[in-house]
Motif scaffolding. Structure first.
Motif, PDB file in Angstrom:
ATOM      1  N   ALA A  17       7.198  18.802  43.276  1.00  0.00           N
ATOM      2  CA  ALA A  17       8.572  19.316  43.401  1.00  0.00           C
ATOM      3  C   ALA A  17       9.246  19.398  42.038  1.00  0.00           C
ATOM      4  CB  ALA A  17       9.385  18.417  44.339  1.00  0.00           C
ATOM      5  N   TYR A  18       9.146  18.335  41.247  1.00  0.00           N
ATOM      6  CA  TYR A  18       9.801  18.342  39.943  1.00  0.00           C
ATOM      7  C   TYR A  18       9.107  19.289  38.967  1.00  0.00           C
ATOM      8  CZ  TYR A  18      12.612  14.503  41.645  1.00  0.00           C
ATOM      9  OH  TYR A  18      13.480  13.735  42.372  1.00  0.00           O
ATOM     10  N   LEU A  19       7.813  19.473  39.125  1.00  0.00           N
ATOM     11  CA  LEU A  19       7.108  20.433  38.301  1.00  0.00           C
ATOM     12  C   LEU A  19       7.598  21.855  38.592  1.00  0.00           C
ATOM     13  CD1 LEU A  19       4.886  20.886  36.181  1.00  0.00           C
ATOM     14  CD2 LEU A  19       3.278  21.153  38.082  1.00  0.00           C
ATOM     15  N   VAL A  20       7.805  22.172  39.860  1.00  0.00           N
ATOM     16  CA  VAL A  20       8.341  23.492  40.226  1.00  0.00           C
ATOM     17  C   VAL A  20       9.746  23.664  39.657  1.00  0.00           C
ATOM     18  CG1 VAL A  20       9.122  24.911  42.176  1.00  0.00           C
ATOM     19  CG2 VAL A  20       6.910  23.750  42.279  1.00  0.00           C
ATOM     20  N   PHE A  21      10.577  22.615  39.788  1.00  0.00           N
ATOM     21  CA  PHE A  21      11.924  22.684  39.213  1.00  0.00           C
ATOM     22  C   PHE A  21      11.839  22.933  37.706  1.00  0.00           C
ATOM     23  CE2 PHE A  21      13.934  19.567  42.528  1.00  0.00           C
ATOM     24  CZ  PHE A  21      13.676  20.475  43.533  1.00  0.00           C
ATOM     25  N   ALA A  22      10.921  22.219  37.034  1.00  0.00           N
ATOM     26  CA  ALA A  22      10.781  22.354  35.582  1.00  0.00           C
ATOM     27  C   ALA A  22      10.323  23.760  35.203  1.00  0.00           C
ATOM     28  CB  ALA A  22       9.793  21.317  35.058  1.00  0.00           C
ATOM     29  N   ILE A  23       9.375  24.305  35.936  1.00  0.00           N
ATOM     30  CA  ILE A  23       8.879  25.654  35.625  1.00  0.00           C
ATOM     31  C   ILE A  23      10.004  26.679  35.738  1.00  0.00           C
ATOM     32  CG2 ILE A  23       7.374  27.500  36.471  1.00  0.00           C
ATOM     33  CD1 ILE A  23       5.322  25.255  37.139  1.00  0.00           C
TER      34      ILE A  23
END
Length: 153
Positions: free
Chosen positions: A86-92
């Motif tokens: 989830a946080y990786l998607v937010f970061a991308i």
């Protein structure tokens, strides 16, 4: 348990929680500041910030009753791997805002990336999920004290 003592535990899920909370606040503030210049990314930043805060503060999850749809959508986020994703998607998405000139949103992208990294390390190390007691979580006391006699282990 004090904040400094919690940071000494070496548990990356706790570090991830603090970084995600910082990210949530920064994303809300930075999304608000850049709203007129970058409407789409600002709205996404505010939404991501609110989601970070709701996910990371256990007390909020206890105060607000949730329905089955919310539990299906966010119930998996109790797992380190799901939080990492989830946080990786937010970061991308926040890093993509740089391509459209959303320079200051990079601050939020950095902190969300760091939170994702902490959850990745916690998942790889198979660390238990620990949340800070300052925000209504489980804390780290069980690792340092025998709860039957309250004597340091």
């Amino acid at each position: 348990m004090a904040f400094v003592e919690e940071l000494r535990t070496g548990n990356f899920s706790l570090y991830g929680q603090w970084l995600a909370l910082l990210s949530g606040v920064l994303l809300i503030v930075l999304g608000s500041v850049t709203f007129l210049a970058h409407v789409i990314f600002s709205i996404l930043a505010i939404i991501f910030g609110v989601v970070c805060i709701i996910i990371e503060i256990p007390l909020l999850m206890k105060l607000f009753p949730t329905g089955p749809a919310f539990d299906r959508a966010f119930g998996g986020l109790k797992n380190h791997w799901w939080r990492f994703v989830a946080y990786l998607v937010f970061a991308i998405v926040m890093w993509a805002s740089l391509a459209k000139g959303g320079g200051i949103l990079a601050i939020g992208a950095v902190t969300v990336t760091m939170a994702a990294g902490c959850y990745l390390i916690a998942a790889v190390k198979k660390q238990s999920k620990i949340t800070t007691t300052m925000l209504g979580g489980t804390g780290v006391q069980s690792h340092y004290f025998d709860t039957r006699n309250a004597v340091p282990v």
